[in-house]
Scaffold this motif. Structure first.
Motif, PDB file in Angstrom:
ATOM      1  N   ALA A  84       0.734  -1.037  -0.187  1.00  0.00           N
ATOM      2  CA  ALA A  84       0.314  -0.127   0.349  1.00  0.00           C
ATOM      3  C   ALA A  84       0.914   1.715   0.449  1.00  0.00           C
ATOM      4  O   ALA A  84       0.713   2.269  -0.955  1.00  0.00           O
ATOM      5  CB  ALA A  84      -1.009  -0.392   0.949  1.00  0.00           C
ATOM      6  N   ILE A  85       1.927   1.157   0.576  1.00  0.00           N
ATOM      7  CA  ILE A  85       3.135   1.943   0.759  1.00  0.00           C
ATOM      8  C   ILE A  85       3.773   2.770  -0.760  1.00  0.00           C
ATOM      9  O   ILE A  85       3.212   3.841  -1.438  1.00  0.00           O
ATOM     10  CB  ILE A  85       4.093   2.350   2.147  1.00  0.00           C
ATOM     11  CG1 ILE A  85       3.430   2.581   3.277  1.00  0.00           C
ATOM     12  CG2 ILE A  85       4.348   3.446   2.473  1.00  0.00           C
ATOM     13  CD1 ILE A  85       4.242   1.570   4.164  1.00  0.00           C
ATOM     14  N   LEU A  86       3.944   1.097  -1.167  1.00  0.00           N
ATOM     15  CA  LEU A  86       4.472   1.305  -2.782  1.00  0.00           C
ATOM     16  C   LEU A  86       3.339   1.682  -3.433  1.00  0.00           C
ATOM     17  O   LEU A  86       4.256   2.513  -4.387  1.00  0.00           O
ATOM     18  CB  LEU A  86       5.259   0.068  -2.961  1.00  0.00           C
ATOM     19  CG  LEU A  86       6.236   0.576  -3.742  1.00  0.00           C
ATOM     20  CD1 LEU A  86       7.295   1.373  -3.764  1.00  0.00           C
ATOM     21  CD2 LEU A  86       7.092  -0.916  -3.961  1.00  0.00           C
ATOM     22  N   ALA A  87       2.793   1.517  -3.730  1.00  0.00           N
ATOM     23  CA  ALA A  87       1.682   1.635  -4.279  1.00  0.00           C
ATOM     24  C   ALA A  87       1.252   3.112  -4.306  1.00  0.00           C
ATOM     25  O   ALA A  87       1.101   3.247  -5.071  1.00  0.00           O
ATOM     26  CB  ALA A  87       0.357   0.961  -4.531  1.00  0.00           C
ATOM     27  N   THR A  88       1.128   3.966  -3.674  1.00  0.00           N
ATOM     28  CA  THR A  88       0.191   5.341  -2.891  1.00  0.00           C
ATOM     29  C   THR A  88       1.480   6.095  -3.427  1.00  0.00           C
ATOM     30  O   THR A  88       1.194   7.164  -4.277  1.00  0.00           O
ATOM     31  CB  THR A  88       0.489   5.806  -1.523  1.00  0.00           C
ATOM     32  OG1 THR A  88      -0.744   4.398  -1.092  1.00  0.00           O
ATOM     33  CG2 THR A  88       0.016   6.887  -1.252  1.00  0.00           C
ATOM     34  N   PHE A  89       3.190   5.802  -3.654  1.00  0.00           N
ATOM     35  CA  PHE A  89       3.932   6.704  -3.958  1.00  0.00           C
ATOM     36  C   PHE A  89       4.200   6.225  -5.614  1.00  0.00           C
ATOM     37  O   PHE A  89       4.746   7.286  -6.297  1.00  0.00           O
ATOM     38  CB  PHE A  89       5.073   5.675  -3.379  1.00  0.00           C
ATOM     39  CG  PHE A  89       6.714   6.318  -4.814  1.00  0.00           C
ATOM     40  CD1 PHE A  89       7.160   8.078  -4.383  1.00  0.00           C
ATOM     41  CD2 PHE A  89       7.157   6.273  -4.921  1.00  0.00           C
ATOM     42  CE1 PHE A  89       7.868   8.427  -4.669  1.00  0.00           C
ATOM     43  CE2 PHE A  89       8.306   6.544  -6.117  1.00  0.00           C
ATOM     44  CZ  PHE A  89       8.828   8.325  -5.638  1.00  0.00           C
ATOM     45  N   LEU A  90       4.240   5.162  -5.960  1.00  0.00           N
ATOM     46  CA  LEU A  90       4.351   4.918  -7.783  1.00  0.00           C
ATOM     47  C   LEU A  90       3.079   5.533  -7.977  1.00  0.00           C
ATOM     48  O   LEU A  90       2.711   6.736  -9.090  1.00  0.00           O
ATOM     49  CB  LEU A  90       4.066   3.035  -7.793  1.00  0.00           C
ATOM     50  CG  LEU A  90       4.967   2.469  -7.275  1.00  0.00           C
ATOM     51  CD1 LEU A  90       5.483   1.328  -7.488  1.00  0.00           C
ATOM     52  CD2 LEU A  90       6.487   3.146  -8.504  1.00  0.00           C
TER      53      LEU A  90
END
Length: 575
Positions: A84-90
């Motif tokens: 979720a954290i990485l997907a938010t950044f991308l």
């Protein structure tokens, strides 16, 4: 006067009676299956023969006797939060490229994100496995030494793959929010000497916090409760996840009903807590950005090539790389074949169209399920949305609340509930034990798609004035006539969208397909998964690509029908 008062007194009662069909639908499809599932937690012997209502907390106490259950919960939390954290950044990078990269670039990015959204997670995961495994496509293509791609088969590698898969959930929330941030906020920061990076950190991103949290919570819920990803990952990577443990509890002999129910309860509680924390945080402050002085972001004509290049690279990793790997795998003679001129074949695609073959039968079976489910979802969604919008009652309010809650329930949990609900001993005298029949599987498909359809229809009907229905009722029109001649023509575009959205979603629906299919008649998604589990990667890849082509064609057909309806509506409006 007395008669008029009596009629007004009984009006709420008769209005409530009109809501009973909707309540019965939701009871049979959602409320009863979930209640039957959660009942196992406190009454573990209620489905035994003979049946016992003696309460016991042993299911929760014995849950962690199996160390895999504890590992599965922890792994799912780590992977869900990390992805979720990485997907938010991308997704933030892709969303900014969409809004500030020009109209043509925006259409291309939109189309690519929608394709990622429609692609089943287990097909994406299997594409990555084919690409990254030892001696796989990437190793053969680049002649890599052994062990160089082993990082992928770890929790860190899975976080990257899952994050790429969940980008659309955050992207769809971010794009309208970025467009609605007025230009005056950035202009004020620029006049005060703030550079672009400072304005992004201190002005733009804080104003996007509601959309970021909404998208991140959806991505976490999707990652924590994604059965498709777990079904592809756990058997090959030996990383236990909670959704696969639920499936394993129901797939073993003897079936461990209490364990499945307890794990489902934990899954629902954690996902509910995530959504609650999001709503609670947003209530503590204001994020209003739209006012009478706001200027839309669409007025900016700057083409940010840097954002666009980054967005295309991210979408290449999210879709084109794993799907390209799946296409290559489907054209190889077998999964250990070297990538040379003699390795390619169409035999796996030819076998799919072989009369009487398991692949063709499964595909035709699923097309029937998808068409039936899409038709029922469209009709019932229209009827229930109409009831909630124009026939207000406490029963309809309860149905609406239940429907919103059901959207947060993972598909594997709802499918497990159908096993308990429609295989119960108390249904034997009623001759209503339908578990293991096409009816049960069809009802599970309908239960998964109906809440989304109702929400879409309600959103469309909010633009229809209630005075139209009131006037029709005063002239003696029935509910069916009002729906057919007034409401339906006004919301027909959304109705058609609901039909095609449901049909494409059913084509690759895995949880219900795996747990509820009739013996000897697996649907298309389960057949694909069986091929991969049997290490028939080329055959499974060919079936996946064929299914994706069908879904893409259905999506294009749906968009064409929508555009035709919009044109006809506009022409009528002009006349």
């Amino acid at each position: 006067m007395t008669t008029l008062r009596n009629k007004q007194k009984w009006r709420p009662f008769f209005s409530g009676l009109g809501s009973l069909p909707g309540l019965l639908i939701f009871f049979l499809l959602i409320l009863y299956p979930l209640a039957a599932l959660l009942l196992q937690v406190g009454f573990p012997n209620v489905f035994n023969t003979p049946m016992s209502w003696k309460p016991s907390w042993q299911p929760l106490q014995q849950l962690f006797a199996n160390p895999l259950n504890g590992q599965a919960i922890v792994n799912s939390l780590i992977l869900g939060a990390g992805s979720a954290i990485l997907a938010t950044f991308l997704a933030t990078l892709v969303a900014f490229a969409r809004v500030r990269g020009g109209k043509k670039m925006g259409k291309i990015i939109d189309t690519a994100v929608w394709i990622v959204f429609f692609s089943p997670s287990y097909v994406i995961a299997q594409g990555w496995v084919s690409l990254m495994q030892e001696g796989g496509i990437l190793s053969e293509w680049l002649n890599l030494p052994n062990g160089l791609t082993q990082w992928f088969f770890s929790k860190e590698g899975l976080v990257v793959v899952m994050a790429l898969r969940y980008i659309p959930f955050i992207y769809f929330a971010l794009v309208p929010s970025i467009q609605n941030i007025g230009l005056e906020y950035e202009q004020a920061g620029r006049l005060l000497g703030a550079n672009a990076g400072y304005r992004l950190r201190r002005i733009t991103l804080p104003l996007l916090l509601p959309a970021l949290l909404a998208g991140a919570s959806l991505a976490f819920a999707e990652g924590f409760g994604d059965f498709g990803m777990a079904a592809a990952i756990t058997p090959q990577m030996h990383i236990p996840l909670i959704t696969y443990q639920i499936y394993a509890s129901l797939d073993q002999t003897p079936v461990n009903y209490p364990s499945a129910a307890s794990l489902s309860l934990i899954l629902i509680v954690i996902m509910g807590l995530a959504f609650y924390l999001q709503f609670h945080f947003l209530k503590t402050r204001s994020f209003a950005t739209i006012s009478t002085h706001s200027k839309e972001q669409t007025e900016i004509r700057n083409h940010h090539r840097g954002f666009s290049l980054v967005a295309f690279f991210i979408l290449f990793l999210a879709f084109f790389l794993p799907i390209g790997s799946t296409i290559i795998q489907s054209l190889l003679k077998n999964y250990v074949t070297h990538l040379d001129a003699h390795s390619w074949t169409l035999v796996h695609y030819k076998s799919l169209f072989k009369p009487g073959g398991s692949g063709l039968q499964a595909l035709l079976r699923t097309l029937v399920y998808a068409l039936t489910n899409a038709f029922l979802t469209m009709i019932l969604g229209l009827f229930l949305a109409y009831q909630m919008m124009f026939r207000r009652s406490k029963i309809n309010q309860f149905i609406n609340l239940l429907m919103i809650a059901t959207i947060a329930v993972p598909g594997i949990v709802l499918a497990a509930g159908f096993i308990f609900a429609y295989n119960a001993t108390w249904l034997i005298p009623l001759h209503f034990v339908i578990y293991g029949t096409p009816i049960c599987l069809g009802m599970a498909y309908l239960a998964g798609s109906l809440p989304y359809a109702v929400r879409l229809q309600i959103g469309s009907m909010q633009q229809v004035s209630g005075n139209l229905a009131t006037a029709a009722f005063s002239l003696g029109a029935s509910n069916l006539r009002v729906i057919a001649q007034i409401v339906m023509p006004l919301v027909r575009t959304t109705t058609v969208s609901t039909f095609f959205m449901t049909m494409t979603g059913t084509m690759f629906e895995l949880p219900a397909s795996s747990l509820l299919y009739p013996p000897g008649s697996p649907p298309f998604p389960e057949t694909i998964q069986q091929k991969f589990n049997a290490f028939e990667f080329a055959r499974g890849s060919a079936m996946s690509i064929l299914g994706l082509i069908i879904v893409l064609l259905l999506y294009m057909l749906g968009r064409w029908v929508e555009s035709m309806l919009l044109r006809s509506s506009n022409s009528v409006g002009v006349e």
